[in-house]
Design a protein around this motif. Structure first.
Motif, mmCIF file in Angstrom:
data_model
loop_
_atom_site.group_PDB
_atom_site.id
_atom_site.type_symbol
_atom_site.label_atom_id
_atom_site.label_comp_id
_atom_site.label_asym_id
_atom_site.label_seq_id
_atom_site.Cartn_x
_atom_site.Cartn_y
_atom_site.Cartn_z
ATOM 1 N N ASP A 152 -16.188 3.518 -50.714
ATOM 2 C CA ASP A 152 -16.011 3.499 -49.298
ATOM 3 C C ASP A 152 -14.809 2.714 -49.031
ATOM 4 N N PRO A 153 -13.875 3.132 -48.109
ATOM 5 C CA PRO A 153 -12.580 2.697 -47.602
ATOM 6 C C PRO A 153 -12.683 1.572 -46.659
ATOM 7 N N PHE A 154 -11.927 0.599 -46.648
ATOM 8 C CA PHE A 154 -12.052 -0.471 -45.522
ATOM 9 C C PHE A 154 -10.681 -0.575 -45.073
ATOM 10 N N ILE A 155 -10.370 0.216 -44.020
ATOM 11 C CA ILE A 155 -8.823 0.277 -43.418
ATOM 12 C C ILE A 155 -8.539 -0.952 -42.333
ATOM 13 N N ILE B 139 -7.566 -0.681 -47.777
ATOM 14 C CA ILE B 139 -6.437 0.206 -47.621
ATOM 15 C C ILE B 139 -5.851 -0.392 -46.302
ATOM 16 N N VAL B 140 -4.846 -1.184 -46.394
ATOM 17 C CA VAL B 140 -4.027 -2.074 -45.497
ATOM 18 C C VAL B 140 -2.552 -1.486 -45.110
ATOM 19 N N HIS B 141 -2.362 -1.495 -43.696
ATOM 20 C CA HIS B 141 -1.215 -1.139 -43.514
ATOM 21 C C HIS B 141 -0.111 -2.232 -43.843
ATOM 22 N N ALA B 142 1.302 -1.582 -44.492
ATOM 23 C CA ALA B 142 2.046 -2.159 -44.949
ATOM 24 C C ALA B 142 2.549 -3.449 -44.116
ATOM 25 N N ASP B 143 2.531 -3.304 -42.751
ATOM 26 C CA ASP B 143 2.915 -4.488 -41.910
ATOM 27 C C ASP B 143 2.235 -5.809 -42.105
ATOM 28 N N VAL B 144 0.818 -5.514 -42.435
ATOM 29 C CA VAL B 144 0.080 -6.880 -42.622
ATOM 30 C C VAL B 144 -0.774 -7.020 -44.032
ATOM 31 N N TYR B 145 -0.063 -6.286 -44.728
ATOM 32 C CA TYR B 145 -0.820 -6.140 -46.116
ATOM 33 C C TYR B 145 -0.505 -7.479 -46.812
ATOM 34 N N ASP B 146 0.491 -8.236 -46.727
ATOM 35 C CA ASP B 146 0.600 -9.463 -47.479
ATOM 36 C C ASP B 146 -0.255 -10.737 -46.984
ATOM 37 N N ASP B 147 -0.330 -10.617 -45.417
ATOM 38 C CA ASP B 147 -1.028 -11.461 -44.722
ATOM 39 C C ASP B 147 -2.505 -11.118 -45.113
ATOM 40 N N PHE B 148 -3.096 -9.935 -45.094
ATOM 41 C CA PHE B 148 -4.508 -9.739 -45.396
ATOM 42 C C PHE B 148 -4.780 -9.991 -46.673
ATOM 43 N N LEU B 149 -3.910 -9.735 -47.715
ATOM 44 C CA LEU B 149 -4.319 -9.887 -49.110
ATOM 45 C C LEU B 149 -4.307 -11.250 -49.258
ATOM 46 N N ALA B 150 -3.472 -12.214 -48.717
ATOM 47 C CA ALA B 150 -3.678 -13.744 -48.971
ATOM 48 C C ALA B 150 -4.863 -14.262 -48.379
ATOM 49 N N ALA C 179 -0.552 0.888 -47.292
ATOM 50 C CA ALA C 179 -0.421 2.298 -46.668
ATOM 51 C C ALA C 179 0.929 2.077 -45.635
ATOM 52 N N ASP C 180 1.852 2.995 -45.737
ATOM 53 C CA ASP C 180 2.834 2.834 -44.773
ATOM 54 C C ASP C 180 2.281 3.163 -43.170
ATOM 55 N N ILE D 112 -0.487 5.352 -40.538
ATOM 56 C CA ILE D 112 -2.078 5.808 -40.296
ATOM 57 C C ILE D 112 -2.400 6.989 -41.042
ATOM 58 N N ASP D 113 -1.299 7.945 -41.277
ATOM 59 C CA ASP D 113 -1.511 9.116 -41.984
ATOM 60 C C ASP D 113 -1.702 8.934 -43.317
ATOM 61 N N ALA D 114 -0.950 8.203 -43.918
ATOM 62 C CA ALA D 114 -1.109 7.336 -45.284
ATOM 63 C C ALA D 114 -2.386 6.824 -45.726
ATOM 64 N N ALA D 115 -2.979 6.069 -44.586
ATOM 65 C CA ALA D 115 -4.232 5.546 -44.657
ATOM 66 C C ALA D 115 -5.304 6.342 -44.755
ATOM 67 N N ILE D 116 -5.264 7.452 -43.975
ATOM 68 C CA ILE D 116 -6.258 8.551 -44.020
ATOM 69 C C ILE D 116 -6.509 9.317 -45.166
ATOM 70 N N ARG D 117 -5.207 9.561 -45.934
ATOM 71 C CA ARG D 117 -4.941 10.246 -47.074
ATOM 72 C C ARG D 117 -5.569 9.548 -48.160
ATOM 73 N N LEU D 118 -5.367 8.190 -48.189
ATOM 74 C CA LEU D 118 -5.628 7.271 -49.165
ATOM 75 C C LEU D 118 -7.389 7.331 -49.269
ATOM 76 N N ALA D 119 -7.887 7.066 -47.863
ATOM 77 C CA ALA D 119 -9.340 7.039 -47.644
ATOM 78 C C ALA D 119 -9.880 8.412 -48.368
ATOM 79 N N ASN D 120 -9.325 9.352 -48.121
ATOM 80 C CA ASN D 120 -10.131 10.785 -48.393
ATOM 81 C C ASN D 120 -9.828 11.092 -49.903
ATOM 82 N N ASP D 121 -8.973 10.440 -50.580
ATOM 83 C CA ASP D 121 -8.487 10.902 -51.584
ATOM 84 C C ASP D 121 -9.570 10.506 -52.855
#
Length: 468
Positions: free
Chosen positions: A248-251, A284-295, A385-386, A388-397
């Motif tokens: 399961d993806p967690f976007i 699956i985390v948008h690039a703009d908040v990736y570092d903040d979320f990962l920390a 993910a850069d 929303i389109d990239a996030a959905i592609r990753l989720a479905n891949d």
């Protein structure tokens, strides 16, 4: 000429003894002998006979039994919870919550089942037509160890309400739970044969499915088990419901509450020590908040304590067995060999018990086969993910399509995710969970059919149209 009845008693194999092993200590527990072929035949015959009577009961009789089973679960909650914790390692508080959820599941169908079974009448060119829901017969359930009570109740409560009867082939690890469920149903006053536990190995399932007296089969388990059951059901032209694996993806999008998303992600990954089909496995985390979320996510995962599942302060118990832990360890090694980076954790802990530390993987190559697998343990994969389109592609891949969780406060993004994420279920700004009121199930290699809600009740019923 009458077609000869196909029976389940054709196997000639040695019987087996199931031994419960406490995964927190490695200590053997109770032993449960496998049923002989004659004992299985007796139970199948009893189920067939029980159905002929149970199908004619009124709704009040069925709902009364469901209420009484719920009372038995409530009255024996502590003991039932301890059995599950000893057999598969989930924390006692989690086991207790599962038992209580089961009582709620029985009550849900007792209170709402009759309305779900109401007939509907239509006007047609040929006159009046009425659609009636009618029971079909004995249903075989092949169930897993990870939620050993709830998985069974998801099939059993609607089975009883429908006027069908149930036969359970439970996992080898949780034969004590299987026996306890049968005990609760008998103590509630169920007629003989309405529900029976079959202590048998998996290699006997195909013979059961082929038996003419069994009308349908439901399985929750691995892809491999699902394919075997579906193949056997197909040969017998019988209805089958499959709830299989998930990745399961967690976007997480920039508009989300990142603090709450990270906190929830920890719970969503380590619930049941990561051994849930609907655990969030790929963040699956948008690039703009990736570092903040990962920390924040990393801090939460590092704080997870693995320990004695009987201790109320423990966050996470052991995995279900030494074999299951080794499977996860091997998968992690394969992912790292393919280029993935283990930031921390994911280690088999020293000492007794099948314990593993919570961990995080990054830089996992998305096109590598290892990224397509389900990790059934407390380690998360985090992707960037850069947009929303990239996030959905990753989720479905991935080949799975069971559940998903999306985090956004943008209504347009929410609509995209609800429409475009290929999954049977999506939770918005929340951790995905099952509930007796709502349909549960997936698409793609996560299976087909639905459990729970009115749809789960109807899966194994004959929708009969009556004209006139």
């Amino acid at each position: 000429m009458e077609t000869p009845r196909r029976s389940c008693v054709g196997w000639v194999k040695e019987t087996h003894v199931f031994t419960s092993i406490n995964p927190a200590t490695g200590t053997p527990g109770a032993r449960y002998p496998e049923l002989t072929k004659d004992e299985v035949e007796q139970r199948v015959a009893r189920a067939h006979d029980a159905f002929l009577a149970w199908r004619e009961t009124d709704y009040a009789t069925r709902t009364d039994l469901l209420e009484k089973i719920a009372e038995q679960f409530d009255a024996n909650a502590e003991r039932l919870a301890e059995i599950a914790t000893r057999e598969m390692g989930k924390t006692l508080k989690s086991s207790l919550a599962e038992v209580q959820k089961c009582a709620g599941g029985f009550r849900h169908y007792a209170q709402n089942g009759p309305a779900m079974l109401e007939s509907r009448t239509f006007d047609t060119a040929a006159g009046k037509a009425t659609a009636r829901w009618l029971p079909m017969g004995p249903v075989l359930a092949v169930m897993p160890w990870n939620f050993p009570y709830w998985q069974v109740v998801r099939f059993l409560a609607p089975t009883i309400m429908a006027g069908n009867v149930g036969l359970l082939k439970h996992a080898s690890l949780t034969q004590g739970v299987a026996a306890a469920i049968e005990e609760m149903v008998i103590a509630a006053g169920a007629p003989a044969g309405v529900f029976q536990n079959l202590a048998i190995k998996s290699d006997k399932v195909a013979d059961l499915i082929a038996d003419d007296r069994i009308v349908a089969v439901t399985l929750t388990g691995s892809e491999g088990a699902g394919m075997q059951v579906a193949e056997a059901a197909g040969r017998a032209l019988k209805k089958v419901v499959l709830e299989l694996g998930g990745s399961d993806p967690f976007i997480v999008m920039p508009s989300a509450d990142i603090d709450r998303a990270a906190e929830t992600a920890v719970k969503a990954r380590i619930q049941n020590t990561g051994q849930s089909c609907i655990c969030a496995k790929r963040m699956i985390v948008h690039a703009d908040v990736y570092d903040d979320f990962l920390a924040k996510f990393s801090a939460g995962m590092k704080a997870v304590t693995a320990g004695d599942p009987m201790d109320g302060a423990t966050d996470m118990g052991p995995l279900s067995s030494e074999e299951q832990r080794q499977t996860v360890v091997d998968q992690l090694a394969q992912i790292q060999a393919a280029g993935g980076k283990l930031l921390f954790g994911g280690e088999a802990l020293a000492g007794k018990g099948a314990y593993m530390s919570a961990g995080i993987l990054v830089d996992v190559p998305i096109d590598d086969p290892v990224a397509q697998e389900e990790l059934f343990g407390p380690v998360a994969m985090v992707f960037k993910a850069d947009d929303i389109d990239a996030a959905i592609r990753l989720a479905n891949d991935v080949p799975f399509g069971l559940g998903s969780s999306v985090w956004t406060n943008d209504p347009h993004e929410r609509e995209r995710f609800e429409r475009d994420v290929a999954a049977g279920m999506t939770a918005v700004n929340a951790m995905l969970a099952s509930a007796p009121e709502a349909p549960f199930g997936g698409i793609k290699r996560s299976g087909h059919g639905r459990e729970l809600g009115p749809y789960g009740l109807h899966e194994f019923m004959n929708l009969k149209t009556v004209f006139g």
